[in-house]
Scaffold this motif. Structure first.
Motif, PDB file in Angstrom:
ATOM      1  N   MET A   1       0.833  -1.211   0.000  1.00  0.00           N
ATOM      2  CA  MET A   1       0.000   0.000   0.000  1.00  0.00           C
ATOM      3  C   MET A   1       0.870   1.264   0.000  1.00  0.00           C
ATOM      4  O   MET A   1       0.580   2.237  -0.698  1.00  0.00           O
ATOM      5  N   ARG A   2       1.945   1.258   0.794  1.00  0.00           N
ATOM      6  CA  ARG A   2       2.819   2.418   0.840  1.00  0.00           C
ATOM      7  C   ARG A   2       3.474   2.676  -0.511  1.00  0.00           C
ATOM      8  O   ARG A   2       3.657   3.829  -0.914  1.00  0.00           O
ATOM      9  N   ARG A   3       3.847   1.602  -1.191  1.00  0.00           N
ATOM     10  CA  ARG A   3       4.477   1.753  -2.503  1.00  0.00           C
ATOM     11  C   ARG A   3       3.492   2.344  -3.506  1.00  0.00           C
ATOM     12  O   ARG A   3       3.869   3.169  -4.345  1.00  0.00           O
ATOM     13  N   THR A   4       2.252   1.941  -3.431  1.00  0.00           N
ATOM     14  CA  THR A   4       1.223   2.487  -4.327  1.00  0.00           C
ATOM     15  C   THR A   4       1.019   3.974  -4.073  1.00  0.00           C
ATOM     16  O   THR A   4       0.965   4.783  -5.008  1.00  0.00           O
ATOM     17  N   ILE A   5       0.921   4.350  -2.803  1.00  0.00           N
ATOM     18  CA  ILE A   5       0.733   5.758  -2.449  1.00  0.00           C
ATOM     19  C   ILE A   5       1.935   6.586  -2.901  1.00  0.00           C
ATOM     20  O   ILE A   5       1.792   7.682  -3.460  1.00  0.00           O
ATOM     21  N   LEU A   6       3.150   6.048  -2.678  1.00  0.00           N
ATOM     22  CA  LEU A   6       4.360   6.746  -3.100  1.00  0.00           C
ATOM     23  C   LEU A   6       4.355   6.990  -4.603  1.00  0.00           C
ATOM     24  O   LEU A   6       4.653   8.107  -5.068  1.00  0.00           O
ATOM     25  N   ALA A   7       4.027   5.957  -5.375  1.00  0.00           N
ATOM     26  CA  ALA A   7       4.010   6.078  -6.839  1.00  0.00           C
ATOM     27  C   ALA A   7       2.986   7.124  -7.288  1.00  0.00           C
ATOM     28  O   ALA A   7       3.274   7.958  -8.157  1.00  0.00           O
ATOM     29  N   ILE A   8       1.807   7.090  -6.703  1.00  0.00           N
ATOM     30  CA  ILE A   8       0.755   8.042  -7.074  1.00  0.00           C
ATOM     31  C   ILE A   8       1.176   9.475  -6.749  1.00  0.00           C
ATOM     32  O   ILE A   8       0.991  10.399  -7.553  1.00  0.00           O
ATOM     33  N   LEU A   9       1.765   9.669  -5.569  1.00  0.00           N
ATOM     34  CA  LEU A   9       2.192  11.008  -5.169  1.00  0.00           C
ATOM     35  C   LEU A   9       3.270  11.550  -6.091  1.00  0.00           C
ATOM     36  O   LEU A   9       3.267  12.735  -6.453  1.00  0.00           O
ATOM     37  N   ILE A  10       4.212  10.692  -6.494  1.00  0.00           N
ATOM     38  CA  ILE A  10       5.280  11.137  -7.390  1.00  0.00           C
ATOM     39  C   ILE A  10       4.717  11.516  -8.749  1.00  0.00           C
ATOM     40  O   ILE A  10       5.048  12.570  -9.304  1.00  0.00           O
ATOM     41  N   VAL A  11       3.859  10.672  -9.296  1.00  0.00           N
ATOM     42  CA  VAL A  11       3.283  10.941 -10.620  1.00  0.00           C
ATOM     43  C   VAL A  11       2.482  12.242 -10.589  1.00  0.00           C
ATOM     44  O   VAL A  11       2.666  13.120 -11.448  1.00  0.00           O
ATOM     45  N   LEU A  12       1.603  12.377  -9.616  1.00  0.00           N
ATOM     46  CA  LEU A  12       0.790  13.590  -9.532  1.00  0.00           C
ATOM     47  C   LEU A  12       1.651  14.823  -9.263  1.00  0.00           C
ATOM     48  O   LEU A  12       1.438  15.884  -9.858  1.00  0.00           O
ATOM     49  N   GLY A  13       2.634  14.688  -8.372  1.00  0.00           N
ATOM     50  CA  GLY A  13       3.490  15.819  -8.040  1.00  0.00           C
ATOM     51  C   GLY A  13       4.272  16.327  -9.231  1.00  0.00           C
ATOM     52  O   GLY A  13       4.322  17.536  -9.491  1.00  0.00           O
ATOM     53  N   VAL A  14       4.888  15.411  -9.980  1.00  0.00           N
ATOM     54  CA  VAL A  14       5.671  15.816 -11.152  1.00  0.00           C
ATOM     55  C   VAL A  14       4.780  16.458 -12.208  1.00  0.00           C
ATOM     56  O   VAL A  14       5.131  17.495 -12.787  1.00  0.00           O
ATOM     57  N   ILE A  15       3.621  15.868 -12.452  1.00  0.00           N
ATOM     58  CA  ILE A  15       2.717  16.411 -13.468  1.00  0.00           C
ATOM     59  C   ILE A  15       2.241  17.811 -13.084  1.00  0.00           C
ATOM     60  O   ILE A  15       2.228  18.731 -13.921  1.00  0.00           O
ATOM     61  N   VAL A  16       1.858  17.991 -11.838  1.00  0.00           N
ATOM     62  CA  VAL A  16       1.366  19.305 -11.395  1.00  0.00           C
ATOM     63  C   VAL A  16       2.461  20.361 -11.504  1.00  0.00           C
ATOM     64  O   VAL A  16       2.245  21.462 -12.038  1.00  0.00           O
ATOM     65  N   ILE A  17       3.663  20.053 -11.004  1.00  0.00           N
ATOM     66  CA  ILE A  17       4.770  21.017 -11.077  1.00  0.00           C
ATOM     67  C   ILE A  17       5.103  21.336 -12.530  1.00  0.00           C
ATOM     68  O   ILE A  17       5.284  22.504 -12.903  1.00  0.00           O
ATOM     69  N   ASP A  18       5.182  20.308 -13.359  1.00  0.00           N
ATOM     70  CA  ASP A  18       5.507  20.490 -14.775  1.00  0.00           C
ATOM     71  C   ASP A  18       4.489  21.392 -15.465  1.00  0.00           C
ATOM     72  O   ASP A  18       4.858  22.333 -16.178  1.00  0.00           O
ATOM     73  N   GLN A  19       3.212  21.125 -15.236  1.00  0.00           N
ATOM     74  CA  GLN A  19       2.178  21.894 -15.910  1.00  0.00           C
ATOM     75  C   GLN A  19       2.081  23.329 -15.384  1.00  0.00           C
ATOM     76  O   GLN A  19       1.800  24.257 -16.150  1.00  0.00           O
ATOM     77  N   LEU A  20       2.327  23.538 -14.097  1.00  0.00           N
ATOM     78  CA  LEU A  20       2.322  24.902 -13.560  1.00  0.00           C
ATOM     79  C   LEU A  20       3.440  25.732 -14.188  1.00  0.00           C
ATOM     80  O   LEU A  20       3.236  26.894 -14.555  1.00  0.00           O
ATOM     81  N   ILE A  21       4.616  25.130 -14.309  1.00  0.00           N
ATOM     82  CA  ILE A  21       5.740  25.844 -14.939  1.00  0.00           C
ATOM     83  C   ILE A  21       5.420  26.164 -16.390  1.00  0.00           C
ATOM     84  O   ILE A  21       5.616  27.292 -16.859  1.00  0.00           O
ATOM     85  N   LYS A  22       4.932  25.181 -17.121  1.00  0.00           N
ATOM     86  CA  LYS A  22       4.624  25.382 -18.543  1.00  0.00           C
ATOM     87  C   LYS A  22       3.535  26.427 -18.741  1.00  0.00           C
ATOM     88  O   LYS A  22       3.618  27.260 -19.661  1.00  0.00           O
ATOM     89  N   PHE A  23       2.506  26.378 -17.913  1.00  0.00           N
ATOM     90  CA  PHE A  23       1.412  27.353 -18.044  1.00  0.00           C
ATOM     91  C   PHE A  23       1.935  28.764 -17.827  1.00  0.00           C
ATOM     92  O   PHE A  23       1.583  29.695 -18.570  1.00  0.00           O
ATOM     93  N   ASP A  24       2.779  28.924 -16.817  1.00  0.00           N
ATOM     94  CA  ASP A  24       3.323  30.252 -16.529  1.00  0.00           C
ATOM     95  C   ASP A  24       4.194  30.749 -17.682  1.00  0.00           C
ATOM     96  O   ASP A  24       4.063  31.905 -18.122  1.00  0.00           O
TER      97      ASP A  24
END
Length: 200
Positions: free
Chosen positions: A1-24
């Protein structure tokens, strides 16, 4: 379960940061606008590309987008098997970073042509109602901005003379893919090959 949560957090975190930078960047920079962050070795240089990571142009946008979708699917299968087999957390992080980076760039391909006006050297792009942008689904250009021209090779150096060392322009998603892939090869290639994770 911890590995699943870790993977989800990394994927969402990278996508959000990437898209915020690109949008700006997309909505505040004019195309090819260059902002020097640290002397001459770190620039924010807004470019767009239809090709591979780091601004390389090899294939069409739609073909590349479809390739990325297939690649994401394969890596998601790999990630699922790694989680099931309780693989090391570092390996989970590497694969999740690759998936997140590929997803970040495919979002550009899928939607940027639908929601933004064309970027030009004279005006930043504007956000427009869905479907009224500069292109169609899967025809969007990937936004790049990080540029590290560390030094220029002396003219007498064979092949590289006069060229910039690491002249590629890239984005946060590219960096995520590269860091994840390099760490995967350096530290976990034996684990994957021994476990036969790419086989049924």
């Amino acid at each position: 379960m911890r590995r699943t949560i870790l993977a989800i957090l990394i994927v969402l975190g990278v996508i959000v940061i990437d898209q915020l930078i690109k949008f700006d960047i997309k909505t505040t920079f004019m195309l090819h606008e260059d902002y020097v962050v640290a002397r001459d070795w770190f620039h924010i240089l807004f470019t767009e590309n239809r090709g591979m990571a780091f601004g390389m142009q090899f294939v069409g946008t739609m073909f590349l987008a479809l390739f990325r979708v297939v690649a994401i699917g394969l890596f998601c299968v790999l990630l699922s098997r790694l989680i099931q087999r309780k693989a090391p957390y570092g390996l989970i992080v590497c694969v999740a970073m690759i998936i997140a980076g590929a997803a970040g760039n495919i979002i550009d391909n899928m939607f940027y042509g639908l929601i933004f006006t064309e970027s030009t050297p004279y005006f930043p792009a504007q956000l427009v109602p869905f479907g009224q942008g500069y292109g169609s689904f899967l025809s969007g250009k990937v936004v790049d901005m990080f540029y590290f021209p560390l030094f220029t090779w002396p003219d007498w150096v064979p092949l590289f003379g006069g060229n910039t060392f690491f002249g590629a322009i890239f984005n946060f998603a590219d960096a995520s893919i590269s860091c994840g892939a390099v760490a995967l090869v350096l530290f976990y290639h034996k684990y994957i090959s021994h476990m036969g994770l790419l086989k049924k």
